[in-house]
Design a protein around this motif. Sequence first.
Motif, PDB file in Angstrom:
ATOM      1  N   PRO A  23     -30.741-123.294 -68.662  1.00 28.45           N
ATOM      2  CA  PRO A  23     -30.945-122.464 -68.279  1.00 28.45           C
ATOM      3  C   PRO A  23     -32.576-122.717 -67.338  1.00 28.45           C
ATOM      4  O   PRO A  23     -33.740-123.157 -67.853  1.00 28.45           O
ATOM      5  CB  PRO A  23     -31.795-121.642 -69.220  1.00 28.45           C
ATOM      6  CG  PRO A  23     -30.704-122.363 -70.458  1.00 28.45           C
ATOM      7  CD  PRO A  23     -30.787-124.228 -69.984  1.00 28.45           C
ATOM      8  N   GLY A  24     -32.800-122.161 -66.109  1.00 24.76           N
ATOM      9  CA  GLY A  24     -34.148-121.836 -65.149  1.00 24.76           C
ATOM     10  C   GLY A  24     -33.296-122.792 -63.801  1.00 24.76           C
ATOM     11  O   GLY A  24     -34.433-122.908 -63.416  1.00 24.76           O
ATOM     12  N   MET A  25     -32.729-123.814 -64.823  1.00 19.94           N
ATOM     13  CA  MET A  25     -32.285-124.833 -63.312  1.00 19.94           C
ATOM     14  C   MET A  25     -30.862-123.740 -62.291  1.00 19.94           C
ATOM     15  O   MET A  25     -30.201-123.849 -63.563  1.00 19.94           O
ATOM     16  CB  MET A  25     -32.258-125.994 -63.575  1.00 19.94           C
ATOM     17  CG  MET A  25     -32.731-126.895 -63.591  1.00 19.94           C
ATOM     18  SD  MET A  25     -33.275-128.153 -62.022  1.00 19.94           S
ATOM     19  CE  MET A  25     -35.030-127.918 -63.438  1.00 19.94           C
ATOM     20  N   LYS A  26     -30.956-124.148 -60.792  1.00 20.60           N
ATOM     21  CA  LYS A  26     -29.812-123.744 -60.654  1.00 20.60           C
ATOM     22  C   LYS A  26     -29.017-124.730 -59.994  1.00 20.60           C
ATOM     23  O   LYS A  26     -27.194-124.834 -59.627  1.00 20.60           O
ATOM     24  CB  LYS A  26     -29.997-122.911 -59.190  1.00 20.60           C
ATOM     25  CG  LYS A  26     -30.450-121.552 -59.547  1.00 20.60           C
ATOM     26  CD  LYS A  26     -30.279-120.540 -58.006  1.00 20.60           C
ATOM     27  CE  LYS A  26     -30.801-119.774 -58.068  1.00 20.60           C
ATOM     28  NZ  LYS A  26     -31.319-118.501 -57.262  1.00 20.60           N
ATOM     29  N   THR A  27     -29.170-126.458 -59.809  1.00 15.76           N
ATOM     30  CA  THR A  27     -28.825-127.325 -59.615  1.00 15.76           C
ATOM     31  C   THR A  27     -29.000-128.982 -60.284  1.00 15.76           C
ATOM     32  O   THR A  27     -30.430-128.745 -60.752  1.00 15.76           O
ATOM     33  CB  THR A  27     -29.384-127.086 -58.102  1.00 15.76           C
ATOM     34  OG1 THR A  27     -29.338-125.785 -57.102  1.00 15.76           O
ATOM     35  CG2 THR A  27     -28.677-128.927 -57.286  1.00 15.76           C
ATOM     36  N   VAL A  28     -27.724-129.411 -60.598  1.00 14.96           N
ATOM     37  CA  VAL A  28     -27.680-130.610 -61.873  1.00 14.96           C
ATOM     38  C   VAL A  28     -27.914-131.363 -60.183  1.00 14.96           C
ATOM     39  O   VAL A  28     -26.765-131.389 -59.247  1.00 14.96           O
ATOM     40  CB  VAL A  28     -26.115-130.595 -61.756  1.00 14.96           C
ATOM     41  CG1 VAL A  28     -26.540-132.381 -62.251  1.00 14.96           C
ATOM     42  CG2 VAL A  28     -26.058-129.323 -63.204  1.00 14.96           C
TER      43      VAL A  28
END
Length: 331
Positions: free
Chosen positions: A144-149
């Motif tokens: 959550p809160g991150m768009k990209t791995v």
Amino acid sequence: MALIDRIKAKARVDVKHIVLPEGEETRNIQAAVKIVKDGLAKLTLLGNPEKTRQVALETNTDVSGLTIIDPATSDRSEDYAQALYEIRKAKGMTIEQARELVKDPMYYGVMMVKQGDADGLVSGAIHSTGAMLKPALQIIKAKPGMKTVSSCFLMEMKDKSFGKDGVMIFSDCAVIPNPTAEELANIALGAADSARSLAEMEPKVAMLSFSTKGSAKHDNVTKVQQATAIAHELAPELELDGELQLDAAIVESVGQLKSPGSAVAGHANTLVFPDLQAGNIGYKLVQRLAGAEAYGPVLQGIAKPCNDLSRGCSVDDIVATVAITAVQAQG
Ligand code: ACO
């Protein structure tokens, strides 16, 4: 104490459960025995137990203390298939396809992590990076809160004057071939997290380029400048500067000259490369020419830890990756 020994010590404090989907493979089996003996993690190997025991016998490895689950006959398979179907039905997956997929140890292992039956996964001794990444990205997804791995390498230099006692984070060296400015900003935030959680250092992030503060003009430079601005917006408290050339990032005298007043220039401990070609080549150069230890790729920005191995990995590499994964699982 060496970085990897500090990570192993941390893993032992709060033991996590890691799944190894390549449980019929010799190095995985030998590593599993070592990991359990060293108290680094609780382990589950996936595969046909008979096959695993046969392989273990051939290398004189005692696997009597290990948990081995066969995805083809497991009584958890139907639950995992239903859960997988729910996650992927909007993408066109049928329940029959989900049932088939969870027989594959990679998908079964990812579902174990997704459903909370394991805390993390390590794979890649016999599978390609993409074969592990795809199910992990499709099922576990970004936190959550991150768009990209993305990914990082934990680099431990012989020269202890760089980074924190020689330890630096290099990112992204394994996942996103050609990141957009927004993805590059996300890579920077993921790398900062990795610096804190795995290297126990307060990140000083350099957004690398072939230009320092507008010294060159090119679309590739503009992208790094935009990523720097986005990262500042997303994490105003983070010590991050860009765009910086490598020497301006890590050599104090050059940093002062090219980016005067910057808290990062000359002291960066977290390097964000502009794309995967630069990142992948960069870490290998430092590993091969400077003799640095390189641990990774470690996935960052993912909701639960899953990590990849190189197909040339040794038993010790698997042990180290499991310890890193276990520490990530501690949160
Ligand atoms: N972060 C979050 N989600 C992602 C990411 C990402 N970086 N990349 C893809 N996804 C998601 C997609 O949105 C998609 O989700 P959806 O199906 O729910 O819509 C899913 O993952 C699959 O995406 P695809 O587009 O099918 O996957 P893609 O073809 O982009 O492959 C991959 C992704 C495997 C990561 C690809 O970018 C890749 O192969 N990267 C390079 C890996 C590599 O070879 N590295 C070098 C070797 S490693 C080394 O040397 C250490």
